[in-house]
Write a protein that holds these residues in place. Structure first.
Motif, short mmCIF file in Angstrom:
data_model
loop_
_atom_site.label_atom_id
_atom_site.label_comp_id
_atom_site.label_asym_id
_atom_site.label_seq_id
_atom_site.Cartn_x
_atom_site.Cartn_y
_atom_site.Cartn_z
N GLY A 80 14.26 2.35 1.13
CA GLY A 80 14.04 2.09 -0.36
C GLY A 80 12.71 1.99 -0.85
O GLY A 80 12.28 2.30 -1.69
N CYS A 81 11.98 1.21 0.16
CA CYS A 81 10.40 0.79 0.06
C CYS A 81 9.69 2.05 0.03
O CYS A 81 9.02 2.22 -1.09
N LEU A 82 10.04 3.26 0.71
CA LEU A 82 9.35 4.32 0.77
C LEU A 82 9.32 5.16 -0.44
O LEU A 82 8.44 5.51 -0.91
N ALA A 83 10.73 5.12 -0.88
CA ALA A 83 10.92 5.70 -2.39
C ALA A 83 10.18 5.11 -3.58
O ALA A 83 9.53 5.82 -4.23
N LEU A 84 10.30 3.92 -3.58
CA LEU A 84 9.55 3.18 -4.86
C LEU A 84 8.05 3.43 -4.58
O LEU A 84 7.28 3.64 -5.16
N LEU A 85 7.42 3.42 -3.14
CA LEU A 85 6.00 3.89 -3.18
C LEU A 85 5.70 5.02 -3.86
O LEU A 85 4.77 5.33 -4.36
N LEU A 86 6.39 6.04 -3.42
CA LEU A 86 6.13 7.37 -3.59
C LEU A 86 6.23 7.81 -5.05
O LEU A 86 5.40 8.34 -5.68
N LEU A 87 7.33 6.99 -5.79
CA LEU A 87 7.62 7.00 -7.42
C LEU A 87 6.73 6.27 -8.25
O LEU A 87 6.60 6.78 -9.33
N CYS A 88 6.38 5.36 -7.90
CA CYS A 88 5.88 4.21 -8.83
C CYS A 88 4.43 3.77 -8.61
O CYS A 88 3.77 3.08 -9.38
N LYS A 148 -9.24 0.55 8.13
CA LYS A 148 -10.29 1.70 7.97
C LYS A 148 -10.01 2.98 7.42
O LYS A 148 -10.61 3.52 6.58
N PHE A 149 -8.77 3.41 7.91
CA PHE A 149 -8.33 4.72 7.37
C PHE A 149 -8.00 4.62 5.95
O PHE A 149 -8.17 5.67 5.02
N ALA A 150 -7.38 3.12 5.60
CA ALA A 150 -7.35 3.00 3.93
C ALA A 150 -8.38 3.14 3.08
O ALA A 150 -8.44 3.82 2.15
N ALA A 198 -0.97 -6.49 3.49
CA ALA A 198 -2.33 -6.66 3.30
C ALA A 198 -2.71 -5.60 2.58
O ALA A 198 -3.64 -5.79 1.48
N LEU A 199 -2.37 -4.39 2.73
CA LEU A 199 -2.71 -3.45 1.64
C LEU A 199 -2.21 -3.51 0.36
O LEU A 199 -3.06 -3.11 -0.58
N CYS A 200 -1.21 -4.21 0.04
CA CYS A 200 -0.67 -4.27 -1.23
C CYS A 200 -1.40 -5.21 -1.83
O CYS A 200 -1.71 -5.30 -3.13
N PHE A 201 -1.68 -6.28 -0.98
CA PHE A 201 -2.58 -7.33 -1.79
C PHE A 201 -3.98 -6.72 -2.25
O PHE A 201 -4.60 -7.25 -3.32
N ILE A 230 -0.11 3.57 3.39
CA ILE A 230 1.00 2.71 3.27
C ILE A 230 2.39 3.61 3.58
O ILE A 230 3.47 3.07 4.42
N VAL A 231 2.07 4.42 2.76
CA VAL A 231 3.48 5.70 3.12
C VAL A 231 3.49 6.08 4.49
O VAL A 231 4.60 6.19 5.16
#
Length: 487
Positions: A188-196, A80-82, A129-132, A91-92
């Motif tokens: 590493g996942c957090l860094a990719l999310l923020l950058l890409c 719901k927040f998303a 689920a959020l990525c899909f 996600i972050v």
């Protein structure tokens, strides 16, 4: 001049279905994020035998189930927040919370502290689920099916390379190395999310968060699932067990009555009823929950020691388990990606049903024969394609039934029900295995009958999900659905 211009334009139109460099980078970031839960589950699963023996615990089930339990409670709020504040933002936030939990678990000095960290790490379970749901917002319609298939293939990708990584970490450096690698992967996942990954511009019109509905749904499901996990120890007819089931059932009944009357419901019931979306959620959740739950039994069977009259595990090293399981994982990848392409031409209901039949056949076979490398290879040849078809058809079918604005809530609903089914089926697996097991020096071991019962149980639940495919109505082809604003 005009002929020349036409000749230069035509090839561009022919390549519309391909990913641009920026889209490819976004896909890689989403793939890593989707795979994070899978790699965590794999490493944790391979480490659980060593952890159970190291901490002398009979409660090892909660090491893998604890994160799932907290995710059941949090998922309604997160989705719901998303929809209100942005999918990337959520996600972050939950990935940061998960990272804190990973660090606590890796540095734990006792089992209770380890469980606290693992439970907190469960905050990032809904990221997949959020990525899909993000796929539809950031990619054009012609590549939505392919992108969904690639994300679904993350389960096979992790299954192919993850066991070898587990072998190197656990066999050579111990289970703590696996826990620290999980923390590093989350960072590493957090860094990719923020950058890409761009933020999705798709928002729900209303901004009110239905906290009461979330507490009723998340709390009711959590109590029910926890009761199932402790039922074999309490006794299924004990006051605790019956009370837990009663509380969970009452909370869910009140939730449905409340949601039908609230102005801005947590999960719009009209969306679930429309076009029988409930049938998609139920069929995919039971089949997917089954194929994920069986991994616990397979890992314990392969890695638990062989001790006469105590444990009928095969006593394999993590390295041997990785080699034997590689064909299964490779087939999951191949068939998941293939499903994304086949969905443009074939009815996804047929693809899901074929996957279910293959999975059921595999588990029935394993219930009878599971004591050799050859048996594991046959299991992989049947269940690999089945799992690939199931996990890839699942998000595609949700996309086919809802609008871009409803995507996050629909994926969240499916993910929530799947998570509940996975936890319930896994707990039932532990329950039937324990009935034929033995406790020695504070550690739970399992017999040959334990593993046979587990495979029969999962085959039965997967069969139920497969039969429910018949209730799903026909939907639009994946390449004809509307995309989100960012795409």
């Amino acid at each position: 001049m005009s002929a020349t211009e036409e000749s230069t334009v035509t090839p561009v139109k022919a390549d519309v279905s391909r990913f641009t460099p920026r889209q490819a980078l976004t896909l890689v970031a989403l793939l890593w994020t989707t795979a994070l839960t899978a790699i965590t589950g794999l490493l944790a699963g391979n480490a659980q035998a060593d952890i159970a023996i190291h901490f002398h615990t009979t409660q090892i089930a909660w090491f893998t189930q604890g994160p799932q339990l907290i995710s059941v409670f949090l998922t309604p709020f997160i989705m719901k927040f998303a929809t209100v504040h942005g999918k990337k933002r959520m996600i972050v936030i939950i990935t940061i919370a998960g990272l804190v939990g990973d660090v606590i678990a890796a540095s734990a000095t006792n089992y209770d502290m380890l469980l606290v960290g693992r439970v907190l790490a469960g905050a990032y379970v809904p990221t997949a689920a959020l990525c899909f749901s993000m796929v539809r917002d950031v990619f054009p319609p012609r590549v939505v099916g392919t992108a969904s298939g690639v994300l679904a293939a993350s389960a096979g990708l992790v299954g192919l390379g993850g066991p070898f990584l587990s072998a190197w970490l656990i066999d050579d450096h111990g289970f703590r190395a696996a826990l620290w690698f999980i923390a590093a992967s989350t960072a590493g996942c957090l860094a990719l999310l923020l950058l890409c990954v761009p933020e999705s511009p798709v928002r729900e019109a209303g901004h009110r968060i239905d906290y009461i509905g979330g507490l009723l749904l998340g709390g009711g499901l959590t109590v029910a699932v926890y009761t199932i996990g402790e039922g074999s120890q309490w006794g299924w007819t004990s006051g605790k067990a019956l009370g837990g089931f009663a509380i969970g059932l009452v909370a869910l009944i009140v939730f449905f009555f409340y949601e039908a009357r609230v102005a801005q419901p947590l999960i719009p019931l009209a969306m679930i009823k429309r076009d029988r979306l409930w049938s998609v959620v139920l069929a995919t959740s039971i089949t997917a929950g089954s194929v994920y739950a069986v991994g616990t039994a397979i890992q314990l069977l392969a890695l638990m020691p062989a001790i006469p009259h105590v444990s009928d595990g095969l006593g394999w090293s993590v390295t041997k388990n990785a080699v034997v399981g590689a064909p299964l994982s490779a087939l999951v990848i191949i068939f998941a990606i293939l499903t994304g392409k086949l969905a443009k031409k074939f009815d996804t209901r047929i693809l899901l049903a074929i996957g279910g039949v293959l999975a059921v056949s595999a588990y029935v076979f394993a219930s009878q024969v599971h004591d050799s490398v050859g048996a594991f290879l046959v299991l992989g040849l049947l269940s690999g394609p089945g799992m690939g078809l199931i996990v890839a058809a699942m998000p595609i079918m949700i996309i086919q039934f809802v609008t871009p604005e409803e995507q996050a809530l629909a994926n969240g609903s499916q993910w929530l029900v799947q998570g509940v089914m996975q936890v319930v089926i896994t707990q039932l697996v532990f329950s039937v295995m324990t009935q034929h097991g033995t406790v020695a020096q504070g550690t739970q071991f399992y017999s040959n009958a334990s593993y046979s019962s587990a495979f029969w149980l999962v085959a039965g639940t997967c069969l139920v999900g497969t039969l429910l495919v018949a209730a799903i109505p026909k939907a639009r082809r994946i390449d004809t659905v509307e995309a989100g604003q960012a795409a």
